[in-house]
Scaffold this motif. Structure first.
Motif: not given
Length: 115
Positions: A54-55, A60-62, A66-69
């Motif tokens: 889960v962590l 990975s989502v975080w 950040q990459k998309s921003i």
């Protein structure tokens, strides 16, 4: 690729089941000073692995966010630079036209002064 993912998942699940069958002796975990939990080692390991997964997923989502921003900011910057290049190209063309027009005027004035 789906088959490889399935095989890896199946092997991990099978290993966990075999580990759980072999490690049924209880162990105690002290979470906080007042809270102590006793559970089989296999259950504790599976819970620890689940928490780790889960962590890892949250990280990975975080990271993806950040990459998309960052990509969106770069796209805006590229668009602004393209507009600047276009404006400068228009300005250069206009100056070339003015320079060529003034060169024609100079030639006409030279021709009139020679006559």
């Amino acid at each position: 690729m789906r088959q490889i993912n399935f095989v890896v998942f199946f092997i991990v699940a099978l290993a966990l089941v075999l580990f759980a069958l072999e490690n049924t002796s209880p162990a105690s975990i002290q979470i906080i000073p007042q809270l102590k939990v006793a559970a089989p080692i296999s259950v504790e390991l599976i819970l620890a692995m689940g928490l780790g997964a889960v962590l890892a997923w949250i990280f990975s989502v975080w990271s993806g966010l950040q990459k998309s921003i960052e990509m969106r900011n770069k796209n805006v910057q590229i668009q602004n630079l393209q507009e600047t290049v276009q404006n400068l190209s228009v300005e250069i063309e206009e100056r070339k036209r003015l320079v060529s027009a003034s060169a024609i005027d100079v030639e006409i004035d030279e021709d009139k002064s020679k006559n």
